[in-house]
Design a protein around this motif. Structure first.
Motif, mmCIF file in Angstrom:
data_model
loop_
_atom_site.group_PDB
_atom_site.id
_atom_site.type_symbol
_atom_site.label_atom_id
_atom_site.label_comp_id
_atom_site.label_asym_id
_atom_site.label_seq_id
_atom_site.Cartn_x
_atom_site.Cartn_y
_atom_site.Cartn_z
ATOM 1 N N ARG A 97 0.901 -1.292 0.037
ATOM 2 C CA ARG A 97 -0.079 0.147 -0.001
ATOM 3 C C ARG A 97 0.975 1.113 -0.161
ATOM 4 O O ARG A 97 0.671 2.278 -0.633
ATOM 5 C CB ARG A 97 -0.998 0.111 1.122
ATOM 6 N N ARG A 122 0.511 4.112 -3.086
ATOM 7 C CA ARG A 122 0.093 5.386 -2.645
ATOM 8 C C ARG A 122 1.270 6.160 -3.467
ATOM 9 O O ARG A 122 0.982 7.269 -3.927
ATOM 10 C CB ARG A 122 0.062 5.726 -1.125
ATOM 11 N N PHE A 141 -6.276 5.628 -1.091
ATOM 12 C CA PHE A 141 -6.081 7.061 -0.332
ATOM 13 C C PHE A 141 -7.360 7.459 0.656
ATOM 14 O O PHE A 141 -7.394 8.515 1.110
ATOM 15 C CB PHE A 141 -6.128 8.073 -1.652
ATOM 16 N N LYS A 142 -7.606 6.233 1.226
ATOM 17 C CA LYS A 142 -8.506 6.674 2.502
ATOM 18 C C LYS A 142 -8.049 6.150 3.775
ATOM 19 O O LYS A 142 -7.239 5.126 3.567
ATOM 20 C CB LYS A 142 -10.006 6.058 2.125
ATOM 21 N N GLN A 202 -3.647 5.761 7.738
ATOM 22 C CA GLN A 202 -2.261 5.401 7.187
ATOM 23 C C GLN A 202 -2.224 6.559 6.000
ATOM 24 O O GLN A 202 -0.937 7.045 5.867
ATOM 25 C CB GLN A 202 -2.085 3.979 6.721
ATOM 26 N N THR A 203 -3.032 6.586 5.197
ATOM 27 C CA THR A 203 -3.025 7.803 4.288
ATOM 28 C C THR A 203 -3.123 9.161 4.714
ATOM 29 O O THR A 203 -2.190 9.895 4.214
ATOM 30 C CB THR A 203 -4.480 7.464 3.299
#
Length: 458
Positions: free
Chosen positions: A85, A89, A236-237, A240-241
Motif C-alpha cells: 500500500r 500510494r 487514499f482513504k 495510514q493515508t
C-alpha cells in the motif's frame, strides 16, 4: 558484528550508485562542448537547464524519503500488505505530480526566467532542454518512489541497479543521440544539442522499466500479492493515508528550505564577480563529494532504524544509531585528511585557471570543518527518516534557514560598517557566506541531536 554487516550491506550499493552521479553531469557538459557550435553557449544551456530541474525535483524529494521510512517500518512489522500500500500510494502521487508538472511546464519556465539571468542564446537552449526533458517526469518521480521503497525493504541492491541503469544509459544515449553513431555501415547523424536532453529521457524510462521488472520478479509473490486488488479503490482513504500525506507535507516544506539555501548561496556568490562565483561553485562541488559516501550510511540507518521501529526492538534501534554514526564519522575524518593533503590538487583538477585556483586556496580551511557537521547532519536525516519523524526534520531545516540568514546578515552588516570600499570586501564576504553555510549544517546537527532523546521510539 551483525549490525555492521547489515549496515555495509545496505550502504555499499548506495555508495557505488552515488559515485556514478557526477559522471553524468561531466559527460553532458563534455558532449555539449564537442558540438559544432559555440561550446560556451551550449554548456551554459545545459547548466541552466539542469539547474531548473534541480529546483523542480528537489520539491518532490518527499516521494523517496516518506516512502522509505514508512516501508521500512511496515517491513519491520512483517506487514507485507502495508508495504504494498505504501508503494501504491507513492506511485499514485508520483504520477499525479508528474502530470501536473507536464501541464504547467510553460508557466514554470516563464516564471523561472524572471529570476535567472543569462544571455538570450543560453535561455533559448535551456528552454529547449527543459521542454524535452520534462517528458521524463513520470519516470523520474516514479523512480524516486521506487528507490525509497527498495531501501525501506532493506534492498539497496535493487536501488543501486536502478541508479546505475539510469546513469549508464544517460551517458550512452547522450553521446549517441547528440553526436550520432556509425555501426557496420549504418550511420545516425544525431540530434545535436537536443540529443542531450533526449538521452536523459530515454535513461529515466530505462531505469523505470528495470525497476518495475525487479519489482515484479522479486516482490510479486511475497509482497505485492499480500494486498487484495479491491483495496486499490480505497487506497487514499484511512488513517495510514492521512499519516502519509501529513508526512509528505512536512517534507515538502523541508525541501523548500533546502532550495532557499541553495539559491541564496548561488545568488549571493554571484554578486562578487565571476571569479568568486567560480570559487564558490568549485568549493561546493568539493564539499559535496563526501556526501556521496555519507549518504550510503544515512540510507542504511534509514532502512534499519525503520525496520527495528516496526519490529518494536528499541535496543536494536539504539545500536543501529550508534554504529551508523561510527561509520559516518569515520568518513568525515577520512575526508578531512583528504582535503588537508590533496586540497590544492583537487582545485587544479576542477579548473586549470590559475586565478581561480589561487583565489580558492584561501577558503580551503572550510573544507576541513564541513565534513564533521555535514556527515552528522546527513546521518541524522537518515535516522529521522527511518523514524518517520517528519515534523522534526521540517523544523530542523527551518532553523537551518534562520541560521544561514542570521550569520550572513550579521556578518555582511558588520563588513559594511567597516566599509564596502575595502579592496578585500568580496573575499571577506565569501568567508561570511561559507560561515553561513556551515551554520546551517551546524543548526541541523544540534537540533536533531537534541530532539533525538525525545523521540517516542526510545
Amino acid at each position: 558484528m551483525g549490525i555492521n554487516r547489515d549496515i555495509l550491506k545496505l550502504a555499499v550499493p548506495s555508495i557505488l550508485a552515488n559515485i556514478t552521479v557526477p559522471i553524468v553531469g561531466m559527460v553532458d557538459i563534455a558532449v555539449a562542448g564537442h558540438l559544432d557550435t559555440d561550446a560556451a553557449t551550449m554548456i551554459g544551456g545545459i547548466a541552466i537547464g539542469s539547474m531548473l530541474f534541480d529546483l523542480l525535483y528537489w520539491n518532490f524529494g518527499f516521494l523517496r524519503i516518506g516512502t522509505g521510512g514508512l516501508a521500512a517500518q511496515a517491513y519491520g512489522r512483517g506487514d507485507r500488505a502495508e508495504c504494498t500500500r505504501v508503494l501504491a500510494r507513492a506511485l499514485g502521487i508520483a504520477l499525479a505530480c508528474a502530470l501536473l508538472l507536464i501541464a504547467i511546464q510553460w508557466i514554470f519556465v516563464k516564471a523561472a526566467f524572471l529570476f535567472v539571468d543569462c544571455t538570450p542564446q543560453v535561455r533559448d537552449l535551456a528552454s529547449r532542454y527543459f521542454f524535452i526533458r520534462i517528458w521524463a517526469a513520470p519516470a523520474t518521480l516514479g523512480l524516486m518512489a521506487l528507490k525509497g521503497w527498495f531501501i525501506g525493504m532493506q534492498d539497496s541492491l535493487s536501488a543501486m541497479i536502478a541508479d546505475i541503469t539510469v546513469n549508464g544509459m544517460n551517458v550512452l544515449m547522450s553521446f549517441v543521440l547528440a553526436l550520432g553513431v556509425s555501426i557496420a555501415g549504418w550511420h545516425y547523424d544525431g540530434m545535436g544539442f537536443s540529443g542531450v536532453a533526449a538521452g536523459t529521457v530515454v535513461a529515466q524510462y530505462s531505469g523505470l522499466i528495470v525497476s518495475l521488472t525487479i519489482l515484479l520478479v522479486r516482490y510479486r509473490r511475497n509482497t505485492l500479492s499480500a494486498m487484495p486488488a479491491h483495496e486499490l479503490r480505497g487506497l487514499f482513504k484511512g488513517e495510514q493515508t492521512g499519516r502519509f500525506m501529513k508526512m509528505n507535507a512536512d517534507l515538502f516544506v523541508r525541501s523548500l528550505c533546502f532550495i532557499a539555501i541553495y539559491i541564496g548561496f548561488t545568488v549571493i556568490s554571484a554578486r562578487y564577480g565571476d571569479t568568486l562565483l567560480a570559487v564558490s561553485s568549485i568549493l561546493m562541488k568539493l564539499l559535496m563529494i563526501f556526501s556521496y559516501f555519507t549518504d550510503g550510511f544515512a540510507y542504511a540507518g534509514e532502512a534499519l532504524v525503520g525496520r527495528y521501529i516496526g519490529a518494536q526492538d528499541r535496543p536494536m534501534v539504539r545500536h543501529t544509531v550508534k554504529w551508523t554514526f561510527i561509520w559516518s564519522m569515520s568518513i568525515a575524518l577520512i575526508f578531512m585528511v583528504i582535503y588537508h593533503v590533496a586540497g590544492v590538487p583537487m582545485l587544479r583538477l576542477m579548473t586549470s585557471d590559475p586565478v581561480v585556483v589561487e583565489a580558492s586556496r584561501e577558503y580551503l580551511p572550510w573544507l576541513l570543518l564541513m565534513p564533521i557537521v555535514g556527515c552528522a547532519a546527513f546521518t541524522w536525516d537518515g535516522i529521522y527518516i527511518g523514524a518517520t519523524a517528519s515534523r522534526q526534520m521540517r523544523n530542523s531545516m527551518l532553523w537551518a534557514v534562520v541560521a544561514f540568514a542570521a550569520v550572513w546578515t550579521v556578518g555582511i552588516l558588520a563588513l559594511n560598517h567597516l566599509g564596502d570600499g575595502l579592496p578585500e570586501y568580496g573575499r571577506v564576504a565569501m568567508h561570511i557566506l561559507m560561515a553561513a553555510y556551515f551554520a546551517h549544517l551546524l543548526a541541523r546537527t544540534i537540533y536533531l541531536s537534541v530532539k533525538y532523546r525525545t523521540l517516542r521510539i526510545l
